[in-house]
Design an enzyme around this catalytic site. Structure first.
Site, PDB file in Angstrom:
ATOM      1  N   HIS A  73      -7.266  -6.297   0.697  1.00  0.00           N
ATOM      2  CA  HIS A  73      -6.132  -5.372   0.689  1.00  0.00           C
ATOM      3  C   HIS A  73      -5.019  -5.833   1.623  1.00  0.00           C
ATOM      4  O   HIS A  73      -3.845  -5.640   1.322  1.00  0.00           O
ATOM      5  CB  HIS A  73      -6.623  -3.978   1.085  1.00  0.00           C
ATOM      6  CG  HIS A  73      -5.573  -2.913   0.991  1.00  0.00           C
ATOM      7  ND1 HIS A  73      -4.867  -2.658  -0.165  1.00  0.00           N
ATOM      8  CD2 HIS A  73      -5.094  -2.037   1.923  1.00  0.00           C
ATOM      9  CE1 HIS A  73      -4.006  -1.668   0.055  1.00  0.00           C
ATOM     10  NE2 HIS A  73      -4.121  -1.283   1.307  1.00  0.00           N
ATOM     11  N   SER A  77       0.841  -1.202   0.000  1.00  0.00           N
ATOM     12  CA  SER A  77       0.000   0.000   0.000  1.00  0.00           C
ATOM     13  C   SER A  77       0.878   1.255   0.000  1.00  0.00           C
ATOM     14  O   SER A  77       1.625   1.472  -0.933  1.00  0.00           O
ATOM     15  CB  SER A  77      -0.961  -0.047   1.192  1.00  0.00           C
ATOM     16  OG  SER A  77      -2.057   0.808   1.008  1.00  0.00           O
TER      17      SER A  77
END
Length: 253
Positions: free
Chosen positions: A234, A84
């Site tokens: 994620h 990320s």
């Protein structure tokens, strides 16, 4: 800036960077497997974990922080992996210092711009009355008014620490993150590309890497391979750690 990091294992260096609101600790379970094959550096990025706080917070300075760490550790080149926000950092680093990167792994993020979407988390973190709470349970109760998912709250509470007087504090630099959150979503903007092997590793249940992102990925990282980890969102390294370990090992061989 001199970043905090944890070093373990032996072999070729592999440097791992966490995402927003995270820390080096997020990668401990992965590290136990990978340190059998690599010298691991689990890094706290600025304004996170045990690393120093700063009013300056963007990918250019975070890439410089990583370069300083490598120079201090006398690492001429390394394999880099980032999740990320950490993925954006290592992408920026690879485009600025391509000679220092052997292989690049980007976990569930693309080179494009992302709009701010952490408002409820920031509101929750800001709402916690650090001077009043007596326990982590009380902090969790206050966070729950803004964040319903228990797993996300437990992740965020890993950044709850104590100062030398025993008072609760956030290890993250919450005021700066809150004020400059748009910096995290910035797109890459370079006239260069990185030609060494690059793995983009997405979560199959995540929307962070989409079909439309392939054009930017090919532009900046022409020697890329894109795969999706099954049954992962994620937080793929937390949801499917063994699949991530095996994928990383296969790519770096």
């Amino acid at each position: 800036m001199k970043l905090n990091f944890k070093k373990s294992g032996s072999g070729e260096p592999l440097i791992i960077l966490h995402g927003l609101f995270g820390s080096a600790d997020n990668w401990f379970s992965i590290a136990k497997e990978l340190e059998k094959y690599y010298t691991l550096y689990l890094v706290d990025q600025r304004n996170h974990g045990e690393s120093p706080h700063s009013d300056e917070w963007n990918y250019k300075v975070m890439a410089k922080d990583l370069n300083e760490l490598m120079e201090n550790e006398k690492i001429e080149s390394a394999n880099l992996m980032g999740h990320s926000m950490g993925g954006k950092t290592v992408m920026n680093f690879a485009l600025q210092y391509p000679e220092k990167v052997k292989k690049l792994i980007v976990a569930d993020i693309a080179p494009r711009h992302y709009p701010v979407h952490h408002q409820s988390i920031l509101e929750g973190l800001t709402s916690v009355k650090l001077q009043e709470i007596k326990s982590r349970k009380e902090a969790d109760d206050q966070l729950a008014k803004h964040i319903s998912e228990a797993g996300i709250r437990q992740f965020l509470l890993k950044s709850l620490g104590r100062d030398k007087d025993g008072n609760f504090i956030w290890k993250i630099n919450l005021p700066v993150i809150n004020d400059q959150i748009e910096n995290v979503g910035e797109a890459l903007d370079y006239d260069a590309n990185f030609e060494n092997p690059t793995l983009f590793m997405g979560g199959a249940n995540s929307k962070y890497i989409q079909e439309k992102d392939k054009e930017d990925i090919d532009k900046y990282f022409p020697n890329n391979h894109l795969i999706y980890i099954k049954n992962a969102g994620h937080w793929l390294h937390a949801e499917q750690p063994q699949a991530v370990v095996e994928t990383v090992k296969a790519f770096l061989k």
